[in-house]
Scaffold this motif. Structure first.
Motif, short mmCIF file in Angstrom:
data_model
loop_
_atom_site.label_atom_id
_atom_site.label_comp_id
_atom_site.label_asym_id
_atom_site.label_seq_id
_atom_site.Cartn_x
_atom_site.Cartn_y
_atom_site.Cartn_z
N ASN A 71 31.18 91.21 45.47
CA ASN A 71 32.58 90.84 45.64
C ASN A 71 32.66 89.32 45.68
OD1 ASN A 71 35.09 90.15 46.77
ND2 ASN A 71 35.28 92.17 47.67
N THR A 72 33.00 88.73 44.54
CA THR A 72 33.00 87.26 44.45
C THR A 72 34.05 86.63 45.36
OG1 THR A 72 34.39 87.38 42.48
CG2 THR A 72 32.03 87.14 42.13
N GLU A 73 35.17 87.31 45.57
CA GLU A 73 36.20 86.75 46.46
C GLU A 73 35.67 86.59 47.88
OE1 GLU A 73 39.64 89.22 46.03
OE2 GLU A 73 40.03 88.51 44.00
N LYS A 74 34.92 87.57 48.36
CA LYS A 74 34.34 87.48 49.71
C LYS A 74 33.29 86.37 49.76
CE LYS A 74 35.09 92.17 51.39
NZ LYS A 74 34.46 93.41 51.86
N ILE A 75 32.49 86.29 48.73
CA ILE A 75 31.46 85.24 48.68
C ILE A 75 32.13 83.87 48.66
CG2 ILE A 75 29.66 84.20 47.24
CD1 ILE A 75 28.92 87.11 46.42
N GLN A 76 33.17 83.72 47.84
CA GLN A 76 33.87 82.43 47.77
C GLN A 76 34.49 82.07 49.12
OE1 GLN A 76 36.19 83.50 44.26
NE2 GLN A 76 35.26 81.80 43.16
N ALA A 77 35.07 83.02 49.80
CA ALA A 77 35.66 82.76 51.12
C ALA A 77 34.58 82.33 52.11
CB ALA A 77 36.40 83.99 51.62
N LYS A 78 33.44 82.99 52.05
CA LYS A 78 32.34 82.64 52.94
C LYS A 78 31.82 81.23 52.63
CE LYS A 78 28.19 84.73 54.85
NZ LYS A 78 27.34 85.92 54.88
N LEU A 79 31.68 80.91 51.35
CA LEU A 79 31.22 79.58 50.96
C LEU A 79 32.25 78.51 51.34
CD1 LEU A 79 29.75 80.43 47.45
CD2 LEU A 79 28.47 79.85 49.53
N ARG A 80 33.53 78.84 51.20
CA ARG A 80 34.60 77.91 51.57
C ARG A 80 34.53 77.60 53.07
NH1 ARG A 80 38.93 81.01 50.79
NH2 ARG A 80 38.39 81.10 48.58
N ARG A 81 34.37 78.65 53.89
CA ARG A 81 34.24 78.46 55.34
C ARG A 81 33.00 77.63 55.67
NH1 ARG A 81 35.81 83.77 55.36
NH2 ARG A 81 33.68 84.50 55.64
N PHE A 82 31.91 77.93 55.00
CA PHE A 82 30.67 77.20 55.21
C PHE A 82 30.88 75.71 54.97
CE2 PHE A 82 26.53 75.56 53.83
CZ PHE A 82 25.66 76.12 54.75
N ALA A 83 31.54 75.37 53.86
CA ALA A 83 31.81 73.96 53.54
C ALA A 83 32.78 73.35 54.54
CB ALA A 83 32.36 73.85 52.12
N GLN A 84 33.81 74.09 54.92
CA GLN A 84 34.80 73.57 55.88
C GLN A 84 34.18 73.29 57.24
OE1 GLN A 84 37.66 76.76 55.65
NE2 GLN A 84 38.85 75.75 54.02
N GLU A 85 33.33 74.18 57.71
CA GLU A 85 32.69 74.01 59.01
C GLU A 85 31.80 72.78 59.06
OE1 GLU A 85 30.66 77.74 59.46
OE2 GLU A 85 32.47 78.81 60.08
N ARG A 86 31.34 72.33 57.92
CA ARG A 86 30.44 71.18 57.84
C ARG A 86 31.15 69.92 57.31
NH1 ARG A 86 28.41 75.82 57.78
NH2 ARG A 86 26.34 76.26 58.60
N ASP A 87 32.45 70.03 57.08
CA ASP A 87 33.24 68.95 56.50
C ASP A 87 32.63 68.49 55.17
OD1 ASP A 87 35.36 67.14 56.31
OD2 ASP A 87 34.27 65.56 57.37
N TRP A 88 32.24 69.46 54.36
CA TRP A 88 31.63 69.15 53.06
C TRP A 88 32.62 69.27 51.91
CZ3 TRP A 88 26.35 72.18 53.24
CH2 TRP A 88 25.47 71.51 54.09
N GLU A 89 33.82 69.76 52.18
CA GLU A 89 34.77 69.89 51.08
C GLU A 89 35.03 68.55 50.39
OE1 GLU A 89 37.95 72.13 53.06
OE2 GLU A 89 37.55 73.64 51.51
#
Length: 115
Positions: free
Chosen positions: A2-20
Motif C-alpha cells: 500500500n504505497t499511500e500508507k508507506i508515503q504517509a509513514k515516510l512523510r511522518r518520519f521526515a516531519q518528525e526529524r524536520d527533514w522536509e
C-alpha cells in the motif's frame, strides 16, 4: 504494498526529524540515484550466473538497497503528488503499445527499432 500508507509513514518520519526542508524533488532524485548505484555495486563484476545465486548475507544487503530505492521513489512521488499506481498503469499501457508481444518476443531491442 500500500504505497499511500508507506508515503504517509515516510512523510511522518521526515516531519518528525524536520527533514522536509531537504526533501526537494532534486535532492530526493539525487539520493535515489545514489541508492540505485549502491544496489548496482552488489552486482558489479559478477557473472550472470553468480548474480542469480547470491548468498544469504549478500541477498540481505541487496534487499536493503532495494528498500532504500523504493523509499526514495515513494518519497519523491509523495512530494510531487504523483499517484504511483496510476503512473505505473499508464506506463504499462504505453509499454504494451511500444512493445507488442507478437513483434518483440525474445528480442531485446529498443522500441524504436521495431518500426
Amino acid at each position: 504494498m500500500n504505497t499511500e500508507k508507506i508515503q504517509a509513514k515516510l512523510r511522518r518520519f521526515a516531519q518528525e526529524r524536520d527533514w522536509e526542508q531537504f526533501h526537494s524533488p532534486k535532492n530526493i532524485s539525487m539520493a535515489l540515484m545514489v541508492e540505485a548505484a549502491e544496489l548496482l555495486e552488489h552486482f558489479q563484476w559478477l557473472t550472470q550466473e553468480a548474480s542469480s545465486e547470491l548468498d544469504t548475507e549478500k541477498l540481505s544487503a541487496v534487499a536493503d538497497e532495494i528498500a532504500d530505492v523504493q523509499i526514495y521513489l515513494c518519497r519523491l512521488a509523495d512530494v510531487l503528488n504523483i499517484d504511483i499506481k496510476d503512473a505505473v498503469e499508464r506506463k504499462m499501457k504505453s509499454n504494451e503499445a511500444k512493445y507488442p508481444a507478437d513483434k518483440v518476443r525474445g528480442k531485446a531491442k529498443k522500441y524504436t527499432e521495431y518500426r
